[in-house]
Design an enzyme around this catalytic site. Structure first.
Site, short mmCIF file in Angstrom:
data_model
loop_
_atom_site.label_atom_id
_atom_site.label_comp_id
_atom_site.label_asym_id
_atom_site.label_seq_id
_atom_site.Cartn_x
_atom_site.Cartn_y
_atom_site.Cartn_z
N CYS A 8 0.87 -1.18 0.00
CA CYS A 8 0.00 0.00 0.00
C CYS A 8 0.91 1.23 0.00
O CYS A 8 2.09 1.12 -0.33
CB CYS A 8 -0.98 -0.01 1.17
SG CYS A 8 -0.23 0.20 2.80
N ASN A 11 2.48 1.49 4.31
CA ASN A 11 2.72 0.26 5.05
C ASN A 11 2.39 0.39 6.54
O ASN A 11 3.05 -0.21 7.38
CB ASN A 11 4.16 -0.24 4.86
CG ASN A 11 4.40 -1.67 5.35
OD1 ASN A 11 5.47 -1.97 5.88
ND2 ASN A 11 3.44 -2.53 5.16
N CYS A 13 -1.36 0.86 7.32
CA CYS A 13 -2.80 0.56 7.42
C CYS A 13 -3.18 -0.70 6.65
O CYS A 13 -3.37 -1.77 7.23
CB CYS A 13 -3.63 1.75 6.92
SG CYS A 13 -3.65 3.18 8.03
N ARG A 14 -3.30 -0.58 5.33
CA ARG A 14 -3.88 -1.67 4.54
C ARG A 14 -2.95 -2.85 4.35
O ARG A 14 -3.35 -4.01 4.59
CB ARG A 14 -4.33 -1.12 3.18
CG ARG A 14 -5.47 -0.13 3.27
CD ARG A 14 -5.67 0.63 1.97
NE ARG A 14 -4.51 1.49 1.68
CZ ARG A 14 -4.33 2.14 0.54
NH1 ARG A 14 -5.22 2.01 -0.43
NH2 ARG A 14 -3.28 2.91 0.37
N SER A 15 -1.72 -2.61 3.91
CA SER A 15 -0.85 -3.76 3.61
C SER A 15 -0.44 -4.55 4.85
O SER A 15 -0.43 -5.79 4.79
CB SER A 15 0.37 -3.32 2.80
OG SER A 15 1.15 -2.38 3.48
N ASP A 124 -7.75 4.16 1.22
CA ASP A 124 -6.83 4.29 2.35
C ASP A 124 -7.58 4.85 3.56
O ASP A 124 -8.03 6.01 3.55
CB ASP A 124 -5.69 5.23 1.96
CG ASP A 124 -4.57 5.24 2.98
OD1 ASP A 124 -4.78 4.75 4.11
OD2 ASP A 124 -3.48 5.73 2.66
#
Length: 231
Positions: A8, A11, A13-15, A124
Site C-alpha cells: 500500500c 505500510n 494501514c492496509r498492507s 486508504d
C-alpha cells in the site's frame, strides 16, 4: 513455497493488515509451511512506524498481534524475492510498476480482484477513517487469494447450461480479467501465463453425449495440455 508481498502507500494501514490477516487465515488451515508473507509501502514517509491504531484495534479484536510490525519501503530485490505483489489500489499498482520498470512476470496484482471485484480499490483509511470498511474489504480479498492459491482448485462445469456459463464459472473462480474472450485460445493463454505457474485444477464435466458435454471435455483437455489438470 508461495511468497506473497502486500503493498500500500505507507505500510501502516492496509498492507500490514492484509499481511497479518492472511497469516492468520493460512495458520487456520495449517498451511504455514506453504507461504512466505510480508508487506511494504511504496513510500518511505512512514518507515519504521507500527500499524495504525485504527487497524491495530481491529486486528487485536480478532486475536491477531501486529505489535512487531515496522513499516518499510519497497526495495528492488522484492520483485525477485516474491511471487505475488498484491496492491490495494491503482496508485500503488502504478508506483510499483514504475519502481520496477514494468511487470515482466505479471506479479503485480490488485487485492480485490481475488474476490471477484475486478479493478475495485480499497480506499486508504488513513484519509477516509473508514477502518472497518477497509478491514472488511481486505478480508474479502485475502480469503479470495487463499482460495485461488489452494491446490487444486475445483471447477464444476456440470450444471452449466451453455458455453457462456462455463466461462462465467472459470472467470469467477480463477479471477481472470474480463477482456479475455470466451474461447479455448483465451483459456490456453490464461493457463500458460506466469500467474498460474505451479497451480492445478480439478475440472468436473458431464461425461454424457451432446455438443455442450463434448465442449466441456475440450475445456478439461485444455487444462491437461497446459499441465494444470489435477488427475
Amino acid at each position: 513455497m508461495i511468497r506473497v508481498l502486500f503493498l500500500c502507500w505507507g505500510n501502516i494501514c492496509r498492507s500490514p493488515s492484509a499481511e497479518y490477516l492472511f497469516r492468520a487465515l493460512v495458520r487456520e488451515e495449517g498451511r504455514e509451511d506453504e507461504f512466505v508473507i510480508a508487506s511494504a509501502g511504496v513510500s518511505d514517509e512512514e518507515e519504521g512506524h507500527g500499524v495504525h491504531p485504527g487497524m491495530r484495534r481491529l486486528l487485536e479484536a480478532r486475536g491477531i498481534d501486529c505489535s512487531a510490525h515496522r513499516a518499510r519501503q519497497l526495495v528492488k530485490a522484492d520483485y525477485e524475492d516474491f511471487d505475488l505483489l498484491i496492491c490495494m489500489d491503482e496508485i500503488t499498482i502504478g508506483r510499483t510498476r514504475r519502481f520496477f520498470g514494468g511487470d515482466r512476470e505479471k506479479k503485480i496484482r490488485n487485492l480485490l480482484d481475488f474476490a471477484g471485484r475486478i479493478g475495485e480499490e480499497i480506499d486508504d483509511p488513513w484519509y477516509t477513517r473508514e477502518f472497518d470498511r477497509a478491514m472488511r474489504e481486505i478480508e474479502l480479498g485475502c480469503r479470495g487469494l487463499l482460495e485461488v492459491l489452494s491446490d487444486p482448485m475445483e471447477l464444476d462445469l456440470r450444471a452449466c447450461a451453455d458455453r457462456e456459463a462455463m466461462y462465467a464459472v472459470m472467470r469467477g473462480k480463477m479471477h481472470w480479467q474480463g477482456w479475455y474472450g470466451n474461447n479455448l485460445d483465451a483459456l490456453w493463454d490464461i493457463l500458460s501465463s506466469p500467474e498460474y505457474e505451479g497451480r492445478s485444477f480439478r475440472v468436473l464435466v458431464d461425461e454424457g453425449d451432446g455438443e455442450l458435454a463434448s465442449y466441456a471435455r475440450l475445456v478439461r483437455e485444455t487444462f491437461r495440455e497446459a499441465g494444470r489438470l489435477a488427475e
